[in-house]
Enzyme design. Structure first.
Site, PDB file in Angstrom:
ATOM      1  N   GLU A   1      -5.305   6.271  31.191  1.00  0.00           N
ATOM      2  CA  GLU A   1      -5.309   5.108  30.303  1.00  0.00           C
ATOM      3  C   GLU A   1      -6.266   4.027  30.789  1.00  0.00           C
ATOM      4  O   GLU A   1      -6.426   3.822  31.973  1.00  0.00           O
ATOM      5  CB  GLU A   1      -3.871   4.556  30.272  1.00  0.00           C
TER       6      GLU A   1
ATOM      7  N   GLU B   1      -5.378  -6.163  27.813  1.00  0.00           N
ATOM      8  CA  GLU B   1      -4.115  -6.749  27.344  1.00  0.00           C
ATOM      9  C   GLU B   1      -4.218  -8.272  27.411  1.00  0.00           C
ATOM     10  O   GLU B   1      -4.621  -8.827  28.421  1.00  0.00           O
ATOM     11  CB  GLU B   1      -2.935  -6.298  28.214  1.00  0.00           C
TER      12      GLU B   1
ATOM     13  N   LYS C   1      -5.911   3.008  20.878  1.00  0.00           N
ATOM     14  CA  LYS C   1      -4.662   2.485  20.326  1.00  0.00           C
ATOM     15  C   LYS C   1      -4.735   0.965  20.355  1.00  0.00           C
ATOM     16  O   LYS C   1      -5.158   0.369  21.338  1.00  0.00           O
ATOM     17  CB  LYS C   1      -3.452   2.921  21.165  1.00  0.00           C
TER      18      LYS C   1
ATOM     19  N   TRP D   1       2.777  -6.440  20.476  1.00  0.00           N
ATOM     20  CA  TRP D   1       4.177  -6.186  20.796  1.00  0.00           C
ATOM     21  C   TRP D   1       4.729  -7.344  21.606  1.00  0.00           C
ATOM     22  O   TRP D   1       4.005  -8.260  21.972  1.00  0.00           O
ATOM     23  CB  TRP D   1       4.316  -4.861  21.558  1.00  0.00           C
TER      24      TRP D   1
ATOM     25  N   THR E   1       8.954  -7.049  33.284  1.00  0.00           N
ATOM     26  CA  THR E   1       8.015  -7.190  32.177  1.00  0.00           C
ATOM     27  C   THR E   1       8.065  -8.591  31.616  1.00  0.00           C
ATOM     28  O   THR E   1       7.058  -9.160  31.226  1.00  0.00           O
ATOM     29  CB  THR E   1       8.374  -6.209  31.062  1.00  0.00           C
TER      30      THR E   1
END
Ligand SMILES: *[C@@H]1O[C@H](CO)[C@@H](O)[C@H](O)[C@H]1NC(C)=O
Ligand SMILES: CC(=O)N[C@H]1CO[C@H](CO)[C@@H](O)[C@@H]1O
Length: 402
Positions: free
Chosen positions: A124, A128, A210, A214, A231
């Site tokens: 990956e 972000e 992708k 979120w 998180t």
């Protein structure tokens, strides 16, 4: 279905599973033989300002995803509640290549805009944007789903990312991966870097793109729960939903596949770029073969198979949801990782997304490297298990909240 069947223990389990595999892959080519991946084999530019039909020609909506479009800002990935996680995935794969996205990140503490390249065996490469950090963007990468450490991420400058459109680029090659903002290099990861375990955890298998918005911290309960605490810290804290909607806008995406094929498949279970077999001739909309990869070996015949052995190394990155990371600076906390899966399904609550996190650091240029790797996976052609897990997690969290 609701939660009656879910216990805290199962929730924790679901969360940890998501955490370790951010995204789920329906068939991991390093475990068994899987269907080949359709190749982009050229360059495709998707104009999101042209509307849904243009986007659906190249991308597929994750379950539960709804996007709106306007001719000025393009596609809107809107978060109105924790149950939203609008996500799209490219229909085809690139095997090394260059990807540019012109976008504006979503505001909102706890909200995470993401743009990720993911392979079937969980390599990956990520961008972000935390809604709590308007002038920064994080880079990350994972190799083969390895999320044992969270020191691979860096935080770099992206001024006014929530009000201005910028072009974010990932130039992924076998020997190195370069992240750039408006043409300025902000990070270079070498295949041989220690943080990529000398290539072992360097992203090097066919990826698809992708894009998703979120929530990494749906509420105070998530901030307190062991499974989601990390998180939440990384995401900046619980989202204040009274401030919604939180919208990520994507104006355009250009994917240049350096490979030249109709499909890519794994020649063995190694997950090494040299094991990837390119089949068929490329016939992209624009050609370009850029650098490395299979272009050299590009096949032209219809069913020829070539192995990309010519490449030498590659570079990689990570995907979004998952991990977070720390940054160069150092902070890392460890957290849990989350699941990128969360993004995958609309139904899923973003709570699931736990990523890990940490980091606050910032740096801007950099080459930070971190070391661990891991990858993320993602559902390839279908969202089976992950959906179930995500849905279960979502329902479970919902239940807990109530
Ligand atoms: C995963 O990453 C850690 C940290 O970099 C490393 O020590 C470990 O060997 C890696 N595991 C695998 C299977 O690559
Ligand atoms: C880039 C490329 O090779 N394009 C080709 C795709 O296939 C059509 C039809 O065979 C050719 O005309 C293009 O040149």
């Amino acid at each position: 279905m609701r939660s009656s069947t879910l216990s805290l223990a199962s929730l924790a389990l679901a969360a940890s599973q998501l955490a370790s595999a951010q995204t789920y892959t329906s068939c991991n080519p390093t475990a068994k033989t899987c269907p080949s991946d359709p190749a982009i084999g050229g360059t495709i530019t998707t104009d999101f300002t042209a509307g849904e039909s243009a986007v659906l020609a190249d991308y597929t909506y994750a379950t539960g995803t709804t996007l709106t479009y306007d001719s000025t800002n393009g596609g809107a990935f809107t978060m109105n509640s924790a149950s939203n996680a609008p996500t799209i995935s490219s229909n085809k794969y690139l095997f090394f290549g260059k990807v540019d996205v012109v976008m504006r990140a979503a505001p909102g503490t706890g909200i995470v805009s993401s743009f990720v390249l993911e392979s079937d065996d969980l390599d990956e490469i990520d961008w972000e944007w935390l809604g709590s950090q308007a002038d920064n963007v994080q880079t990350n990468f994972f190799g083969k789903g390895n999320t044992t450490t969270y020191d691979r991420s860096t935080t770099v400058a992206a001024s006014a990312s929530q009000s201005a459109f910028h072009t974010y680029t990932i130039d992924w090659n076998s020997d190195k991966t370069v992240w750039s903002v408006d043409g300025t290099v902000v990070r270079t990861l070498m295949y041989a870097d220690a943080v990529a375990l000398g290539g072992k955890n360097y992203p090097q298998t066919p990826m698809r793109v992708k894009i998703g918005n979120w929530c990494g911290c749906v509420d105070a309960a998530a901030a307190a729960a062991d499974a989601t605490k990390g998180t939440c810290e990384w995401a900046g804290g619980p989202t204040d939903w009274t401030q919604a909607p939180f919208v990520q806008y994507v104006k355009s995406v250009t994917i240049q596949d350096y490979g030249c094929a109709e499909s890519y498949s794994y020649g063995d279970l190694s997950g090494s770029f040299s094991s990837i077999v390119s089949t068929g001739s490329c016939n992209g909309t624009s050609s370009s073969s850029g650098s490395s990869v299979s272009s050299s070996s590009a096949v032209s015949g219809a069913s020829t198979k070539t192995t990309a052995s010519s490449q030498s190394s590659s570079s990689g990155g990570v995907f979004a949801e998952s991990s977070s990371s720390s940054s160069a600076a150092a902070t890392m906390s460890t957290a849990t990782t989350a699941a990128s899966g969360a993004k995958t399904t609309g139904t899923a609550t973003s709570a699931g997304a736990v990523s890990s996190g940490s980091g606050t650091a910032t740096s801007s240029s950099s080459t930070t490297k971190s070391s661990s790797s891991s990858a993320s996976g993602k559902p390839k052609h279908k969202y089976g298990t992950i959906d179930v897990v995500v849905i279960a997690l979502g329902l479970g969290l919902g239940y807990l909240v109530m």
